[in-house]
Scaffold this motif. Structure first.
Motif, PDB file in Angstrom:
ATOM      1  N   GLY A 215       0.821  -1.214   0.000  1.00  0.00           N
ATOM      2  CA  GLY A 215       0.000   0.000   0.000  1.00  0.00           C
ATOM      3  C   GLY A 215       0.846   1.252   0.000  1.00  0.00           C
ATOM      4  O   GLY A 215       1.988   1.255  -0.454  1.00  0.00           O
ATOM      5  N   ALA A 228      -9.127   4.737   9.912  1.00  0.00           N
ATOM      6  CA  ALA A 228      -7.795   5.125   9.442  1.00  0.00           C
ATOM      7  C   ALA A 228      -6.921   5.551  10.609  1.00  0.00           C
ATOM      8  O   ALA A 228      -5.695   5.444  10.555  1.00  0.00           O
ATOM      9  CB  ALA A 228      -7.910   6.247   8.420  1.00  0.00           C
ATOM     10  N   ARG A 231      -4.583   3.162  11.751  1.00  0.00           N
ATOM     11  CA  ARG A 231      -3.470   2.887  10.858  1.00  0.00           C
ATOM     12  C   ARG A 231      -2.546   4.107  10.762  1.00  0.00           C
ATOM     13  O   ARG A 231      -1.797   4.227   9.816  1.00  0.00           O
ATOM     14  CB  ARG A 231      -4.004   2.503   9.475  1.00  0.00           C
ATOM     15  CG  ARG A 231      -4.633   1.127   9.429  1.00  0.00           C
ATOM     16  CD  ARG A 231      -5.141   0.773   8.054  1.00  0.00           C
ATOM     17  NE  ARG A 231      -6.508   1.230   7.835  1.00  0.00           N
ATOM     18  CZ  ARG A 231      -6.840   2.260   7.068  1.00  0.00           C
ATOM     19  NH1 ARG A 231      -5.903   2.950   6.463  1.00  0.00           N
ATOM     20  NH2 ARG A 231      -8.100   2.617   6.919  1.00  0.00           N
ATOM     21  N   GLU A 243      -2.263   3.255   3.972  1.00  0.00           N
ATOM     22  CA  GLU A 243      -3.407   2.753   3.212  1.00  0.00           C
ATOM     23  C   GLU A 243      -3.019   1.398   2.634  1.00  0.00           C
ATOM     24  O   GLU A 243      -2.089   1.305   1.829  1.00  0.00           O
ATOM     25  CB  GLU A 243      -3.744   3.714   2.058  1.00  0.00           C
ATOM     26  CG  GLU A 243      -4.393   5.006   2.515  1.00  0.00           C
ATOM     27  CD  GLU A 243      -5.675   4.777   3.304  1.00  0.00           C
ATOM     28  OE1 GLU A 243      -6.362   3.754   3.049  1.00  0.00           O
ATOM     29  OE2 GLU A 243      -5.988   5.591   4.197  1.00  0.00           O
ATOM     30  N   ARG A 278      -3.716   2.298  -4.327  1.00  0.00           N
ATOM     31  CA  ARG A 278      -4.396   3.121  -3.350  1.00  0.00           C
ATOM     32  C   ARG A 278      -5.908   3.110  -3.582  1.00  0.00           C
ATOM     33  O   ARG A 278      -6.361   3.272  -4.713  1.00  0.00           O
ATOM     34  CB  ARG A 278      -3.889   4.561  -3.445  1.00  0.00           C
ATOM     35  CG  ARG A 278      -4.426   5.470  -2.390  1.00  0.00           C
ATOM     36  CD  ARG A 278      -3.574   6.716  -2.319  1.00  0.00           C
ATOM     37  NE  ARG A 278      -3.422   7.352  -3.624  1.00  0.00           N
ATOM     38  CZ  ARG A 278      -4.279   8.265  -4.051  1.00  0.00           C
ATOM     39  NH1 ARG A 278      -5.295   8.653  -3.333  1.00  0.00           N
ATOM     40  NH2 ARG A 278      -4.110   8.813  -5.233  1.00  0.00           N
ATOM     41  N   LEU A 282      -9.697   8.686  -0.745  1.00  0.00           N
ATOM     42  CA  LEU A 282      -8.941   9.512   0.181  1.00  0.00           C
ATOM     43  C   LEU A 282      -8.546  10.779  -0.576  1.00  0.00           C
ATOM     44  O   LEU A 282      -7.717  10.754  -1.459  1.00  0.00           O
ATOM     45  CB  LEU A 282      -7.700   8.769   0.672  1.00  0.00           C
ATOM     46  CG  LEU A 282      -6.931   9.447   1.804  1.00  0.00           C
ATOM     47  CD1 LEU A 282      -7.791   9.460   3.076  1.00  0.00           C
ATOM     48  CD2 LEU A 282      -5.625   8.775   2.059  1.00  0.00           C
ATOM     49  N   GLY A 320     -11.112   4.137   2.955  1.00  0.00           N
ATOM     50  CA  GLY A 320     -10.771   5.557   2.989  1.00  0.00           C
ATOM     51  C   GLY A 320     -11.970   6.477   2.948  1.00  0.00           C
ATOM     52  O   GLY A 320     -11.898   7.603   3.448  1.00  0.00           O
TER      53      GLY A 320
END
Lengths: 324, 376
Positions: A215, A228, A231, A243, A278, A282, A320
């Motif tokens: 990612g 998110a 992460r 991501e 991706r 986002l 995302g």
């Protein structure tokens, strides 16, 4: 000669300290073993040094007298002087006295310890003691040098002195394996093995580890809300968010690894590989895509494992959208 | 203050050994001082020789306890019985005045024997002057028909230092051998240098011996000093063969050094080592016959004395120094000391080996590019 640990498993009672860990240390190279507390770094190094027998797996390496080992406890006698400690070590490895004295003098000179030659080791500062411990470990010119966190708790100046000694040993053809908690140190090593809870998390050259990152990584000013946020990690003044996606190195990852940050402008110009992996959604404004370094890669590897352990399918699912 | 109290109890709970010592030590002292610590000698063993042996045996009552009656034997035999420690007093009959020999190296038994004998003599004298009948009321038994010639052997002055210094030699050896050695070995573990020793190309035997030899030498020098001071200043005699003494000291040192290593191998730090070493030293000082006579120790506790190496070394050192005992009469003590030594040193070597070289046990020699196989 190189040293190799293959598929090592070590148990201490109910605790598994190492589970199927392998490591290759080629001659002339510095190999770093990276991991947090309890990751299994010391256990792996003890196996390599022959201080601990693994429950399974094998260790191939030079003979005992061609191994230099710096245990986490430094292995020096605090109630002996610098010279007396080196004398003992030299005699223990059967070094002729004259050779030992000459080499010791040379190393002490280089490490700036000549003036401290007659001081008790217990009275030395932490940095001086670590430098001496490394000198003691390589005094007999081993083929394999094993250093357990040689730079932990050492000031920057002493650290560079230590690295000079380590690099010199490697340049002389010695296979060096060192444990460290500092990723900037690992980044200068030819090979890196990342351990986490006794399991290998990542291995290879720093570039390979970064390339294998699944990612993309973005720099954001604040911790994102929602999933998110789990992460994300703090880095410098801002935050980074991972991501999930296919490995960066799949196509172009190797090319830009270690290069300047292409997304640093914040204009959201993602590189080709980033786009491929991706998830959409986002927004570009949510952060700039960056070229991750080893620290990012290790953090992501740990996050990916946590996610896998938690049985989440989040890695494959685009998440995302909610964070925008 | 409350915070301190709580913290202290928590630490105490973790430190099992200190806790055990706090409980065991008072109990130990109670048992030892209650049952063992006695200078009172209740029975004095007697060997009687000569033509009238049976007659004399019959006249001797408590505290005297006749263990052997040998009418066919004479003074030489009686002296040997005393020298070999078979008996504390010997009576040789056959002349006008029977000869009473007392073992002066058994200080308290000898004093008790002298007291009891003088009681007998007084009773005998008063009985003869009044009615000629035996004074049955006299303490210690019936009166002697004639005044005996009393001779105290080995320690005629009944001097305390004469019996203390041979014993002290043993205490010095325990001190250096067990306490100092255990500290020296555990220090390697505490400073983390043991791990370094484990990976160096030294054989476990080299490390073991290299660790022990210096203490062996120190103990030998210490022993020499105690002996020299004892002989020169306190006038303690050294009548026997120095080689027999040296052999006993060597064997004993073997045991004490072994227990020193054993203690250090089960201790994590110097404090624990000291605690354990004290636990072995204390009973040895109290129960070995060094201070309190073995024969006064209650039978229920006395068996402990025979498990302690110092007990045998005391017998050897007093036997050689005061009584010139030859090896032929001391062999049981040498045998037991040897047995204790074999057990302790074997245990110490095994423990030491297993924590010095866990990896090496499965890999005897590692040539230049050998492989270490484990588990598979």
């Amino acid at each position: 000669m190189s040293a190799e640990a293959v598929d090592l498993t070590v148990r201490f009672g109910a605790v598994t300290a190492l589970a199927g860990v392998s490591l290759t240390a080629p001659p002339g190279r510095v190999t770093a073993v990276v991991g947090g507390d309890g990751a299994g770094k010391t256990t792996l190094l003890r196996c390599l040094a022959g201080a601990l027998a693994p429950d399974a797996g094998r260790v191939v390496g030079p003979a005992r007298e061609k191994i230099g080992y710096l245990p986490a406890s430094s292995g020096l006698y605090p109630d002996l002087t610098v010279t007396e400690n080196l004398d003992f070590r030299a005699q223990g490895y059967g070094l002729p006295r004259r050779v030992a004295r000459q080499r010791a003098g040379e190393y002490l000179e280089r490490a700036g310890l000549t003036a401290a030659a007659d001081r008790l080791v217990g009275r030395l500062s932490g940095g001086m003691r670590q430098k001496l411990a490394v000198i003691a470990a390589l005094l007999h010119r081993p083929d394999l040098l094993i250093l357990d966190e040689p730079t932990t708790g050492v000031d920057p100046v002493s650290r560079s002195g230590l690295w000079w000694l380590i690099a010199r040993a490697a340049a002389d053809g010695c296979a060096v394996v060192l444990a460290t908690t500092y990723l900037d140190e690992a980044e200068r090593c030819a090979g890196v093995l990342v351990l986490d809870g006794g399991l290998p998390l990542a291995s290879g050259s720093p570039e390979e580890i970064v390339a294998a990152l699944p990612g993309t990584v973005r720099a954001v000013p604040a911790r994102p809300a929602g999933p998110a946020g789990d992460r994300a990690w703090r880095r410098g003044g801002g935050w980074r968010v991972w991501e999930p996606g296919p490995p960066r190195g799949a196509d172009a990852g190797g090319a830009d690894a270690g290069g300047p940050d292409p997304g640093g402008t914040g204009a959201g110009g993602p590189d080709a590989s980033g786009v491929a992996g991706r998830p959409a959604g986002l927004a570009a404004g949510a952060g700039s895509l960056i070229t991750p370094d080893l620290q990012d890669a290790v953090t992501v590897a740990a996050l990916a494992r946590q996610a896998a352990l938690a049985g989440q399918s989040e890695v494959a699912r685009p998440t995302g959208a909610g964070t925008a | 203050m409350w915070a301190m109290i709580v913290k202290e109890f928590r630490q105490l709970r973790r430190d099992r050994r200190t806790l055990a010592m706090m409980i065991v030590l008072p109990v130990l002292l109670l048992v030892v001082l209650g049952y063992a610590a006695s200078f009172d000698v209740k029975t004095i063993t007697v060997a009687v020789a000569g033509p009238q042996a049976s007659v004399v045996s019959a006249t001797l009552h408590a505290p005297f306890e006749v263990t052997v009656t040998a009418p066919a034997q004479g003074a030489a035999w009686a002296r040997n019985e005393l020298r070999d420690g078979h008996t504390e007093m010997a009576v040789v009959t056959g002349s006008a005045h029977p000869l009473v020999l007392i073992d002066g190296s058994q200080l308290f038994a000898a004093r008790a024997a002298l007291t009891a004998l003088s009681g007998l003599e007084r009773a005998g004298a008063s009985g003869a002057s009044t009615s000629g009948a035996s004074a049955s009321g006299a303490p210690g038994g019936s009166a002697l028909p004639v005044t005996p010639t009393v001779q105290v052997l080995y320690n005629p002055g009944l001097t305390t230092s004469d019996i203390m210094i041979p014993g002290l030699c043993g205490v010095v050896l325990v001190f250096v051998g067990t306490i100092i050695t255990s500290l020296g070995v555990v220090r390697e573990r505490q400073t983390g240098t043991l791990e370094q020793l484990a990976v160096m190309p030294l054989r476990p035997r080299d490390v073991f011996l290299g660790k022990i030899v210096p203490y062996f030498l120190v103990a030998t020098v210490d022993l020499g000093i105690v002996l020299a001071v004892g002989i020169a200043i306190f006038g303690v005699p050294f009548r026997g063969n120095p080689l027999v003494f040296a052999l006993g000291a060597l064997l004993f040192l073997f045991v004490t050094l072994g227990s020193g290593v054993l203690i250090s191998s089960v201790s994590q730090n110097q404090g624990q080592a000291i605690q354990l070493a004290m636990m072995t030293l204390l009973p040895q000082i109290l129960l070995s016959g060094l201070i309190f006579p073995l024969s006064s120790i209650a039978a229920g506790v006395r068996w402990i004395a025979y498990l302690l190496p110092l007990t045998y070394f005391n017998i050897i050192s007093r036997g050689v120094m005061l009584k010139a005992q030859p090896l032929s009469s001391l062999w049981p003590s040498f045998l037991f000391l040897g047995l204790l030594g074999a057990v302790v040193v074997t245990g110490a070597t095994l423990r030491f080996r297993s924590y010095l070289a866990p990896a090496r046990q499965r890999r005897r020699s590692r040539p230049a590019a050998a492989t270490q196989e484990a588990g598979a």
